[in-house]
Each structure stands twice: as C-alpha cells, then as structure tokens.
Design a protein around this motif. Structure first.
Motif, PDB file in Angstrom:
ATOM      1  N   GLY A 161       1.161  -0.965   0.054  1.00  0.00           N
ATOM      2  CA  GLY A 161       0.275  -0.291   0.109  1.00  0.00           C
ATOM      3  C   GLY A 161       0.938   1.359   0.020  1.00  0.00           C
ATOM      4  O   GLY A 161       2.041   1.065  -0.160  1.00  0.00           O
ATOM      5  N   THR A 162       0.162   2.473   0.592  1.00  0.00           N
ATOM      6  CA  THR A 162       0.984   3.221  -0.013  1.00  0.00           C
ATOM      7  C   THR A 162       0.458   4.952   1.302  1.00  0.00           C
ATOM      8  O   THR A 162      -1.022   4.413   1.362  1.00  0.00           O
ATOM      9  N   ILE A 163       1.145   5.616   1.984  1.00  0.00           N
ATOM     10  CA  ILE A 163       0.370   7.013   3.124  1.00  0.00           C
ATOM     11  C   ILE A 163       0.858   7.920   1.936  1.00  0.00           C
ATOM     12  O   ILE A 163       2.449   7.834   1.386  1.00  0.00           O
ATOM     13  N   GLN A 164       0.069   8.913   1.687  1.00  0.00           N
ATOM     14  CA  GLN A 164       0.601   9.812   1.110  1.00  0.00           C
ATOM     15  C   GLN A 164       2.026  10.740   1.561  1.00  0.00           C
ATOM     16  O   GLN A 164       2.851  11.010   0.842  1.00  0.00           O
ATOM     17  N   ASN A 165       1.106  11.071   3.396  1.00  0.00           N
ATOM     18  CA  ASN A 165       2.581  11.445   4.389  1.00  0.00           C
ATOM     19  C   ASN A 165       3.563  12.182   3.608  1.00  0.00           C
ATOM     20  O   ASN A 165       4.733  12.259   3.354  1.00  0.00           O
ATOM     21  N   ASP A 166       2.987  13.339   2.371  1.00  0.00           N
ATOM     22  CA  ASP A 166       4.088  14.089   1.868  1.00  0.00           C
ATOM     23  C   ASP A 166       3.480  15.082   2.167  1.00  0.00           C
ATOM     24  O   ASP A 166       2.419  16.482   1.823  1.00  0.00           O
ATOM     25  N   MET A 167       4.593  15.956   3.649  1.00  0.00           N
ATOM     26  CA  MET A 167       3.891  17.258   3.819  1.00  0.00           C
ATOM     27  C   MET A 167       4.573  18.822   3.294  1.00  0.00           C
ATOM     28  O   MET A 167       4.261  19.024   3.922  1.00  0.00           O
ATOM     29  N   LEU A 168       5.802  18.498   3.187  1.00  0.00           N
ATOM     30  CA  LEU A 168       6.303  19.688   2.292  1.00  0.00           C
ATOM     31  C   LEU A 168       5.504  20.485   1.229  1.00  0.00           C
ATOM     32  O   LEU A 168       4.770  21.078   1.148  1.00  0.00           O
ATOM     33  N   LYS A 169       4.561  18.981   0.611  1.00  0.00           N
ATOM     34  CA  LYS A 169       2.719  19.556  -0.911  1.00  0.00           C
ATOM     35  C   LYS A 169       2.173  20.377   0.641  1.00  0.00           C
ATOM     36  O   LYS A 169       1.207  21.171   0.004  1.00  0.00           O
ATOM     37  N   GLU A 170       2.491  19.621   1.701  1.00  0.00           N
ATOM     38  CA  GLU A 170       1.075  19.671   3.128  1.00  0.00           C
ATOM     39  C   GLU A 170       1.389  21.920   3.173  1.00  0.00           C
ATOM     40  O   GLU A 170      -0.268  22.331   2.994  1.00  0.00           O
ATOM     41  N   TYR A 171       2.324  21.687   3.121  1.00  0.00           N
ATOM     42  CA  TYR A 171       3.489  23.743   3.623  1.00  0.00           C
ATOM     43  C   TYR A 171       2.257  24.607   2.169  1.00  0.00           C
ATOM     44  O   TYR A 171       2.205  25.185   2.370  1.00  0.00           O
ATOM     45  N   MET A 172       2.724  23.739   1.056  1.00  0.00           N
ATOM     46  CA  MET A 172       2.612  24.774  -0.253  1.00  0.00           C
ATOM     47  C   MET A 172       1.721  25.057  -0.280  1.00  0.00           C
ATOM     48  O   MET A 172       1.625  25.607  -0.811  1.00  0.00           O
ATOM     49  N   ALA A 173       0.049  23.811  -0.695  1.00  0.00           N
ATOM     50  CA  ALA A 173      -0.742  23.323  -0.926  1.00  0.00           C
ATOM     51  C   ALA A 173      -1.874  22.772  -0.210  1.00  0.00           C
ATOM     52  O   ALA A 173      -2.861  23.883   0.223  1.00  0.00           O
ATOM     53  N   GLN A 174      -1.925  22.210   0.221  1.00  0.00           N
ATOM     54  CA  GLN A 174      -2.859  21.586   1.173  1.00  0.00           C
ATOM     55  C   GLN A 174      -3.436  22.400   2.251  1.00  0.00           C
ATOM     56  O   GLN A 174      -4.321  21.984   2.782  1.00  0.00           O
ATOM     57  N   HIS A 175      -2.470  22.528   3.217  1.00  0.00           N
ATOM     58  CA  HIS A 175      -2.561  22.687   4.588  1.00  0.00           C
ATOM     59  C   HIS A 175      -2.912  22.166   5.425  1.00  0.00           C
ATOM     60  O   HIS A 175      -4.030  22.342   6.298  1.00  0.00           O
ATOM     61  N   ALA A 176      -2.627  20.333   5.225  1.00  0.00           N
ATOM     62  CA  ALA A 176      -3.493  19.840   6.525  1.00  0.00           C
ATOM     63  C   ALA A 176      -2.481  19.839   7.207  1.00  0.00           C
ATOM     64  O   ALA A 176      -1.921  18.321   7.009  1.00  0.00           O
ATOM     65  N   TRP A 177      -1.842  20.556   8.218  1.00  0.00           N
ATOM     66  CA  TRP A 177      -0.742  20.487   8.982  1.00  0.00           C
ATOM     67  C   TRP A 177      -0.636  19.704  10.509  1.00  0.00           C
ATOM     68  O   TRP A 177      -1.564  20.148  10.712  1.00  0.00           O
ATOM     69  N   CYS A 178       0.394  18.959  11.284  1.00  0.00           N
ATOM     70  CA  CYS A 178       0.206  19.059  12.819  1.00  0.00           C
ATOM     71  C   CYS A 178       1.409  19.571  13.831  1.00  0.00           C
ATOM     72  O   CYS A 178       0.929  20.625  13.938  1.00  0.00           O
ATOM     73  N   PHE A 179       2.354  19.497  12.499  1.00  0.00           N
ATOM     74  CA  PHE A 179       3.682  20.157  13.418  1.00  0.00           C
ATOM     75  C   PHE A 179       3.959  20.320  11.931  1.00  0.00           C
ATOM     76  O   PHE A 179       4.696  20.897  11.365  1.00  0.00           O
ATOM     77  N   PRO A 180       6.103  22.336  12.956  1.00  0.00           N
ATOM     78  CA  PRO A 180       6.311  22.692  12.131  1.00  0.00           C
ATOM     79  C   PRO A 180       7.273  21.677  11.128  1.00  0.00           C
ATOM     80  O   PRO A 180       7.341  20.411  11.077  1.00  0.00           O
ATOM     81  N   ILE A 181       7.688  22.330   9.983  1.00  0.00           N
ATOM     82  CA  ILE A 181       8.216  21.590   9.517  1.00  0.00           C
ATOM     83  C   ILE A 181       9.756  20.504  10.080  1.00  0.00           C
ATOM     84  O   ILE A 181       9.764  19.366   9.328  1.00  0.00           O
ATOM     85  N   GLU A 182      10.158  21.323  10.652  1.00  0.00           N
ATOM     86  CA  GLU A 182      11.584  19.907  10.227  1.00  0.00           C
ATOM     87  C   GLU A 182      11.238  19.176  11.642  1.00  0.00           C
ATOM     88  O   GLU A 182      11.477  17.550  10.947  1.00  0.00           O
ATOM     89  N   ALA A 183      10.258  19.063  12.010  1.00  0.00           N
ATOM     90  CA  ALA A 183       9.248  17.735  12.578  1.00  0.00           C
ATOM     91  C   ALA A 183       8.742  16.725  11.991  1.00  0.00           C
ATOM     92  O   ALA A 183       8.854  15.927  12.358  1.00  0.00           O
ATOM     93  N   SER A 184       7.771  17.331  10.827  1.00  0.00           N
ATOM     94  CA  SER A 184       7.435  16.746  10.059  1.00  0.00           C
ATOM     95  C   SER A 184       8.349  15.957   9.508  1.00  0.00           C
ATOM     96  O   SER A 184       8.447  14.202   9.192  1.00  0.00           O
ATOM     97  N   LEU A 185       9.616  17.112   8.598  1.00  0.00           N
ATOM     98  CA  LEU A 185      10.256  16.270   7.772  1.00  0.00           C
ATOM     99  C   LEU A 185      10.820  14.934   8.919  1.00  0.00           C
ATOM    100  O   LEU A 185      11.593  13.553   8.578  1.00  0.00           O
ATOM    101  N   ARG A 186      11.593  14.815   9.984  1.00  0.00           N
ATOM    102  CA  ARG A 186      12.435  13.953  11.264  1.00  0.00           C
ATOM    103  C   ARG A 186      10.975  12.464  11.026  1.00  0.00           C
ATOM    104  O   ARG A 186      11.825  11.703  10.800  1.00  0.00           O
TER     105      ARG A 186
END
Lengths: 328, 139, 552
Positions: free
Chosen positions: C186-211
C-alpha cells in the motif's frame, strides 16, 4: 445577559466604551477612520482619559518578521496579565482603493483572547507608514484601558515617518541578511528608531549585524547620551521577546525622570494637532459647499489670468477659515 | 465621508483549502474593499471575535469540508449574540442547493458555489451594503 | 532527413497557406500559458536522441514507461479514493467497489482525522465523517477492513500529518487479521512539504514533519518493505492553482528533499528510494498532461542516478498514481463532468500512470453517490477494454508535439530547480512563502483568464443554462453518525486497559523527545487502543504546532 449597546450617537458610544464594550470601541474606530460627523463630540467626551497606555511602534523592512514579533510580544504581555491593543497597518492600493489586511494570520492564538484588541487598518492613501486616523485609534485603545499598544507599520522602509510621530517609542526590526543594517540606515530608519531588534537571530550573520548596527548608531546624534539598545530575537520561537519587552519598558521608564518621555508626548501631540487642523481645512475646501464654490471660481480666475495662483490660494485659505470657524 | 466596505474573509473549521478564499479576497481588494483574512482553521468564536474587532460590514465564509450546516448557523448565532445584526453573513464552497436554501431560510445571505464569477460576489456585497446604509439613514 | 530542406519547405508552406489562414480569435496556449504552434515537425525535436532521451520502456530513462510491456502485462490499478461517515459505511462502499471490479483500495479520511483530532474534540464538531471516514482507533480500523484480507489488497491512505499514526493503526489491524506487516502492500501519502505549499493539512512544524517522514522511510525498510512510504504529490499543488511546470518542478523538488533527508539519515538510497511513489493531477490540457508524465519520469531517473547515486533501477523509476482534476469539474451542468473526467483519464493512461482515480460528476456539490462513482469506475474500465489505447506502450511517443512539450516542460522544471536553489531550497522557500506566492499568482491568472472569457468553461462562462436547476441526486451524510462516532470513541477510552494505554503514550513521548524512531511506539499505542488524536496530541506537545507564514 449581554445587551448590545446602541452605537449611533457620540454619547451612547462613549458610555459604552467606558463600560469596556468591545463593539463600541470597534465602532468608534470606524467613526474615526471614516471621519464620521460625531467624532469631534466623541473625543470631547473621552479625551481626558488618554495618556495611560504605553504606545510602541514597530517598523522595519518587509520580511523582517514584524507581525510575528508583535504576536509574540502580545503573548508575553498577556502572560504578564497586561491588556494589549494591536494596530496593524497595511497599504491601500493606489489603483483600486482596496487593501488586503493579512496580519491576523500570524496571531491565531490572540483572536478570541478577551485581553487583546486588534484592529487592521489600511493606509487609505497616507504615505508615512501608518494611516491618518491611527493616532486617534490609539487614543481610543488608550481610553478603553489597555496597558500596552503595539502599532505595526506598513514597513516599506523609505518613508516610515508616522511611527515616530504617533508613538512613545519606536522599535526597528531588522534581519541579519547582508546589507540589511546598511539599507536601514539609508532609508532613514536609524534616525527614527529608539530600539533596534535583529530578528531571525538564529540565522548566520546575526552577531555581525548587531556589531554593524552598534557602530552606525554610535555616529548618530539624536539620542545625545541615551544608551543604544540593540536586541536579538527569534520571533517564531519566542526567543528574546521577554527581554525585548523589558528593554522597552526600561527605556520608557528611564525617559520619565529626565522629561524625555513627556517631551516625546509633546512632539507627538503637536504633530497630531497640525495634522488634524490640516484635515479640517482640506475637508472644508473640498467638501464644504463654500469651499467647493470658491475653489471652482478661483480656478477659473487663475486660468483666465485674472488672478495670480498664490493670491488665489490665500483667498481660499480665508474662505476655509471662515467655513471651519462657522461650523466649529 | 463614505467609508470603505470592510470584509472578513474567513476559513472556519478544519478545511485548509484556501485557493478560492484567496482569489475572492484579492478580487474584493481590487474592487476597492478592505479585506481582512482570518487565516486557516478558525473556530466560530474566533471568526466572530475578529469580525467584531474589525467592525466589518461582511463576513464571507469559505467552507469546502461539508461542515457548513454546523459552522454557518453557529457563526450566525454568535453574531446575533454580539448584536451584530447589521453584518452580512455570506460565503461559498461545496454546499448542496438544498442546504443553501435551508441556510438562507434561516437568514444567512447568498451563498456562492464553484464557478461563480467574482464580479457576482462583488455586486452582491455592494448592493447589500448600499441598501443597509440607505435604510439606516432613513433614505 | 535533410533538416535544412525541411526548414525551407516549412517556410514556403507557411507563406502559401498559414499566413493566409486566419486563426480563431483566441489565445492558443496550454493551460500553463505556453504558446501552441499551428504545426509541429521534426524541426521542433531535432536534438532528440531516441536512445538518450526516450529509451525503451522499463529501462533508463524510462520516458516511455516504467515497465517493458506496460498495460499489456497488467492494466493500471483502478483505485477510487473513497470514504465517508463511519468505518461501517465506508466498509460497505469498499465491498461495493471491489464487487464492481475496483482493483485497489484508497481511503479518504474526514477532516478531524486528517488534522489529528478525535471525533469528540471540540474542533471536530460538525466535521465528523463529512468529507471522509472517521477513524479514531484500532477498533475503527478493524471495522473499515472487515471482510477484506489485508494481505490480498493494496491500500492507499491519503493522510499526511497523521500518516505515522494511521500506518501504525493499519499495521495493528493487519496483526489482528493475522497478517504479517512484511506482506502489507500500500501507500501512505505522507508528503508534508506539499501540505505546507498547498493543501494546508498540517500538525507540526516543518523540521518535525521531516523527522517523522524519515522515521517512516526507515521503518518501512524492515517492517513494511512492500509499502510505499511517501506518495510525493503534485495533485494538491496543481489544484491550488499552479501550472503544469510548477506542479512538475515543485513536486520533484519535494521528492529530492525527501531523498536528501533519507541519505542524511544513513539509509541506503537504492533501498528507501525504491519505496517512494508519486501522485500527479490530470488536468484539462490533454497533451500537456501526457508530456508532464513523461518529463517527470525522465527527470526523476536522471536525478536519482546522477545526483543521488542510485545504482539499481527500482529507485530510478517513477511509479505514480493519478487523479483527474477536481478543479476542472463544474457545479453547472454536472453531467458534463463525466466527459471531462473521461478525457482526463485517457490522458493519464496515455501518460503511463500505474494507478488512477476518476472523479465523480457530482463532486462539486457533495461526496459521490453510488451511481456517480460507478460511472467514474466504468469510465476507466471502458477505456481499458474498448478503445485499444492500452495495447501498445506510449503510443504518442514520437509525436512531434508531444515530444516537444515533454522537452519544454523538462526545461521549465530545471529553470525552477535553479530558482529554488537560489532562494535557499525547499524548506527556506516554504518559510518565506515563495512557493505559496507562486502558486497563488498562477491561480489568480487562471481566474482572470476565465472571467475575461479567454478560457471557456462550458456551462460556466459560455453555453450557460439560465436558472439551472440541479437534477442529480446527492449523497447526504446522516448527522446522527457523528453522535454515534463520538459515543464510540468515548466508550473505547472508558473500557480499554487504561494503564496499558497510558504506558504506551509515555513511551511515545519519550521516543519523540529523543531520537528513536517513533513508529514502533506508535504501533504499540495502536495495539493498546490509544486513539489517533491522543497520539498526535502527545506529539504536538513535543513538536509544537505550525502556523502559516504568509497570506498571499
């Protein structure tokens, strides 16, 4: 049970503001911005209560993080149980007359805090970095009872003159990127700033920027002896913000005994009166029927070479003065 | 002096899709209005608190999440509580016609679905404000 | 071929015919604003080297396709994104779709789940089950997949901020079915960089998400080796208003950022990058979209090989899902959307997608009805079985226009890569709002074109039906479902082993505070019936929250 106040007369508004009604305060601000006919009367009723709040102007080039810094300052002040007023100014488009006022997005946690009152203002043509009505809006917040007022300018850097004329202390916010401090000097920010902040201080060059600033400020005569205050912050993280507020408070307090504080207030009031007087005169010339007629007549006379322009202008002033006096 | 029309463009609820809200905000600005943008993920309480402090003429909600039948009435209720009866509550997003009808029957303003030209929204707001101001001054 | 002679002849032809033939009064440009010429000839692709630029399908640079025989071997996966109400309702819809011939599952979550809030959180009021399925706990996950053996299906979960928690819940649900995590596909979308860019469904700051994302890539290597750990998405960037070139460039740039992070963590690039997948939009401009798919494959292959040192072919091949463009659908005359979706689906097939979702015609009004989603699925099936478009690989390869467009998009993408480098990289660009402004500017331009009627949208700014009445049925979500779900999650919290759940949450907090991989402690939380909101709540406490930096 909350009974919304009537908001249609100067007395109703001022009574409600005295009762700390937020809607009344908000409506009064609109009156001031729109030059409502009842504003003079409203201020007659309220002006004795001004003078308590500390008015802090925050300026600096775009991208320096002013909005985020203001939000953090407000958060810290709230933790200290102080009531805060925030005024954020954004430019009116010269082409459309409209404005996008987007500073609130940096301050989500303050939106429904009852100890914070925030107003977004558009410059509406004013060129000095704030709106013409900002001073009176600050007065209203003062009367309402806030302890600190944070005013954020448009921040284009070139002509941010209003902020020093409308506040008790001006904070200039810069970022460490190369040349920022030098640019600020060129833009005249060095002269109007009382305290300087290097924001985003976790970036490379922060210490160097502070050093550069200090050496440039040392050349300045304005303070003539007042200590130079430079602070570092990382607004997004809240680092250095409490220290900055402390420094501002100390600066203000230090100015009281030697009269600098009251001196500054005298200057700002003087500017405001001049400005208000100008507006009254211009309004009577362009809106008052007597002024309009006179202006039309005199324009014709000058075009037809029957009257020199300066003499025509002098006549206009007389018409305006009579008009204002008659309507006062 | 006639004032500017002040509009709060708000994104209540958890939906983060703001392309439409931003396009409308820019269009209203280009039509000479002063537009305050709330930012994302606002609660109804936050939206109304902003509207009150900014003394807006219009609250324009953008909702694409399907939560409109909860969020819109709640915001309307809070506006009433604050005595803000002179404020237009309008908006748009993904809202079925039956729900638009139901909301309008409750006194909410016009709601605009996808494909609405921004000029229609601008005209609607202008006319509404004009009518309100004439009624106020008894004209 | 004598190109000089051709050039001369072309000019002569233009003199003879084209300059006399009047074009219609409109702008001839792709959806992204690139000029479209009257005719394309070998002159437009004279530098094309077949072996270097196109190659054979299944081989570097994979321009023509990532498998040697593409759809002749296996049709693309027909994977309809769906979910609404509670797990019970969605489970029924999954059985319906599988019965109709869908070949992969795709889970749409409701906003509370997407944002990491349980159904009974104050912010969830009115939002539960409205635009996707409400999943609060392992119990819901088990219900969602009841009767569906997880070792027999591949499941795509469209979840980003809480991707880690939902993956943990899926692994735990599989465990309950007796399925080993290593056989999960399967797949999880798990692409936070595009969330910050476009879809805006975020939970945490950028570095935390990348970790967190890097933790998941690492966890995937050993625990779910067949799982696609990220679906690097262009869809949302495009839907937010970007052009095709921006979608291509920003998505790939995000992908490169994830690869950099994986390498920095010490993960072997051949391994973890093989599990990265993509997700493109398929918008209205038929040929531009096909070209985009091809350019993407070529760019990714080249960068993986030359920049990141991949040696095996798996990390170089760009595997992608695609979805027909939501923003191209109209609320007016919604039946027309069936046509739009069909043509977009065809573009995705000719572009070589591995899996496809087709939109339903009623989605500008509500979530799709059974009938509408059946039509959407049948659209794919008709294309697959009746029109002979999947019988040969990359049938448009060699088209002068399509190859020129492919080259042009590639060039534009590299120009964007340079600009991104100049502004300091993807993360810096996000902090400064650069991407957000670029996307919004394109959105604004498109809106202006539509309102000025430079771009005709049938039913919206032309061929309008006055006082149109909507005549299609719409799906409604029973508001009682929210109450049921709230009651369910509260009952769960009251009846589970509280001590176990608390211990699991404490272990999670410790993992977040330190630098352990958080996935094992999340799976343990899932097993103990900790809710996803509780897990994200603990993580928010450690990592903080994110607020958008710019407006426009």
């Amino acid at each position: 049970m909350y009974h919304p106040p009537a908001l249609n007369s100067p007395s109703a508004l001022s009574d409600a503001i005295m009762r700390r009604d937020r809607r009344a305060l908000s409506r009064a601000m609109s009156w001031v911005e729109d030059e409502h006919a009842g504003v003079d009367d409203l201020f007659r009723r309220l002006h004795q209560r001004t003078g308590r709040a500390i008015r802090v102007g925050i300026t600096g080039p775009p991208g320096a993080g002013k909005s985020t810094l203001v939000a953090r300052m407000a958060t810290v002040l709230r933790r200290q149980s102080r009531q805060v007023g925030i005024v954020a100014v954004d430019p009116t488009s010269p082409f459309t007359g409209g404005a996008l006022l987007g500073d609130r997005i940096r301050m989500p946690e303050l939106a429904d805090d009852p100890g914070v009152f925030m107003r977004s203002m558009a410059t509406r043509g004013s060129l000095g970095g704030l709106a013409a009505a900002t001073h009176e809006v600050l007065d209203l917040l003062d009367v309402f009872g806030v302890d600190w007022i944070l005013v954020e300018t448009v921040g284009v850097g070139q002509s941010e003159l209003d902020v020093a004329r409308m506040t008790d202390v001006t904070v200039v916010v810069l970022v460490p990127e190369s040349g920022d401090a030098v640019q600020a000097m060129k833009a005249g920010l060095m002269e109007i700033g009382d305290l300087f902040v290097v924001n985003k201080a976790d970036r490379d060059g922060a210490d160097r920027a502070v050093t550069e600033l200090r050496s440039m400020l040392a050349l300045r005569e304005r303070h003539g002896g007042r200590p130079l205050v430079v602070r570092q912050t990382v607004a997004v993280k809240g680092t250095g913000v409490a220290e900055l507020l402390e420094a501002i408070e100390q600066w203000v307090e230090a100015g009281r005994p030697d009269g600098q504080f009251t001196g500054r207030r005298r200057e700002t009031e003087r500017w405001r009166l001049l400005h208000l007087a100008q507006r009254k005169l211009v309004r009577s010339l362009t809106i008052g029927p007597a002024g309009e007629l006179a202006l039309a007549r005199l324009t014709t006379e000058v075009l037809e070479h029957r009257l020199a322009p300066h003499d025509a202008a002098a006549e206009l002033v007389e018409v305006a003065l009579r008009d204002v006096a008659g309507r006062a | 002096m006639a004032g500017k029309i002040r509009v709060l463009v708000a994104k209540p609820g958890l939906d983060g899709h703001d392309r439409g809200a931003k396009v409308v905000a820019a269009a209203l600005r280009d039509a000479g209005m002063e537009v305050i943008y709330s930012g994302l993920h606002q609660t109804p309480e936050q939206v109304v608190s902003m509207a009150l402090q900014e003394d807006v003429d219009v609250v324009a909600l953008s909702i694409l999440s399907g939560a409109h039948m909860t969020l819109v009435p709640r915001i309307q209720e809070l506006l009433k509580k604050e005595g803000m009866d002179d404020v237009l509550l309008t908006g748009g997003g993904i809202i079925p016609p039956a729900d638009m009808t139901a909301l309008k029957a409750q006194g909410v303003g016009e709601l605009f679905g996808p494909g609405t030209p921004t000029s229609a929204i601008i005209d609607y707001i202008r006319v509404w404000v004009e009518n309100r101001d004439s009624a106020r001054s008894g004209a | 071929m004598d190109l000089d002679a051709l050039k001369r002849d072309l000019e002569l032809w233009k003199d003879r015919s084209v300059h006399k033939a009047r074009d219609r009064d409109q702008v001839f440009a792709t959806l992204s604003g690139n000029t479209i010429n009257t005719l394309y000839t070998p002159l437009d692709i004279q530098d094309l080297d077949y072996q270097r630029d196109l190659g054979f399908p299944g081989e570097y640079p994979f321009t023509r396709g990532i498998h040697a025989n593409m759809y002749r071997g296996r049709q693309w996966t027909m994977r309809q994104f769906s979910g609404f109400g509670t797990a019970e309702e969605t489970n029924q819809r999954y059985h319906f779709l599988l019965g109709k011939g869908q070949t992969g599952l795709s889970v749409a979550f409701d906003f509370p789940t997407l944002m990491g809030y349980d159904s009974d959180h104050p912010r969830s009021l009115g939002e539960v089950g409205r635009c996707g399925v409400a999943i609060d706990s392992l119990e819901d996950m088990e219900t969602l997949f009841r009767g569906i053996p997880l070792d027999k299906v591949s499941t795509s979960m469209t979840i980003n901020g809480p991707a880690c928690t939902l993956l943990a819940l899926y692994v735990a649900a599989a465990e309950k079915q007796g399925v080993d995590s290593k056989s999960l596909r399967g797949t999880i979308q798990n692409d936070m960089l595009k969330e910050y860019m476009a879809q805006h469904a975020w939970c945490f700051p950028i570095e935390a998400s990348l970790r967190i994302i890097t933790d998941i890539m690492e966890y995937g290597l050993t625990e779910v080796p067949q799982w696609n750990t990220i679906s690097i998405s262009g869809y949302h960037i495009r839907e937010a208003g970007s052009t095709a070139a921006q979608e291509l460039a920003f998505t790939l740039a995000n992908g490169f950022t994830y690869v950099e992070r994986g390498i920095a963590r010490g993960l072997p690039v051949d391994e973890f990058a093989s599990r990265l997948s993509f997700f493109w939009d398929v918008h209205l401009d038929f040929f531009e979209e096909i070209a985009k798919f091809r350019a993407a494959r070529r760019i990714w292959a080249r960068e993986m090989k030359e920049r990141f040192g991949a040696t095996r072919r798996e990390p170089m091949l760009l595997r992608t899902h695609a979805q027909t463009a939501g923003v191209s659908l109209t609320a007016q005359q919604p039946e027309n959307n069936i046509v739009r979706t069909a043509i977009e689906a065809l573009a995705a097939v000719l572009g070589g997608t591995q899996s496809l979702h087709t939109n339903s015609m009623d989605e500008t009004w509500a979530l799709p009805t059974d009938k509408a989603v059946q039509i959407a699925l049948r659209t794919q099936q008709v294309i697959a079985h009746e029109h002979n478009v999947s019988e040969t690989v990359d049938p448009l390869g060699g088209s002068y226009y399509v190859e020129e467009l492919t080259n042009r998009l590639e060039k534009e993408a590299y120009a964007y890569f340079d600009r991104i480098k100049k502004i300091g990289g993807v993360v810096k660009g996000l902090e400064d709002g650069w991407f957000q402004r670029e996307i919004q500017a394109s959105a604004r331009r498109y809106q202006d074109e539509v309102e000025a009627k430079q771009r005709i949208i049938v039913g919206v700014n032309d061929l309008v039906i006055e006082n149109e009445k909507l005549e299609i049925p719409l799906l409604t979500i029973d508001p009682a479902l929210e109450q049921q779900q709230v009651a369910r999650v509260q009952r769960l919290r009251a009846t589970r082993d509280a001590a176990k759940a608390d211990r699991a949450l404490e272990a999670l907090k410790r993992a977040c505070d330190g630098d352990q991989n958080i996935m094992p402690s999340l799976v343990e939380c899932a097993r103990c019936y900790v809710t996803q909101g509780e897990m994200i709540g603990v993580m928010r406490g450690v990592f903080g929250e994110y607020h958008e930096p710019v407006f426009i």
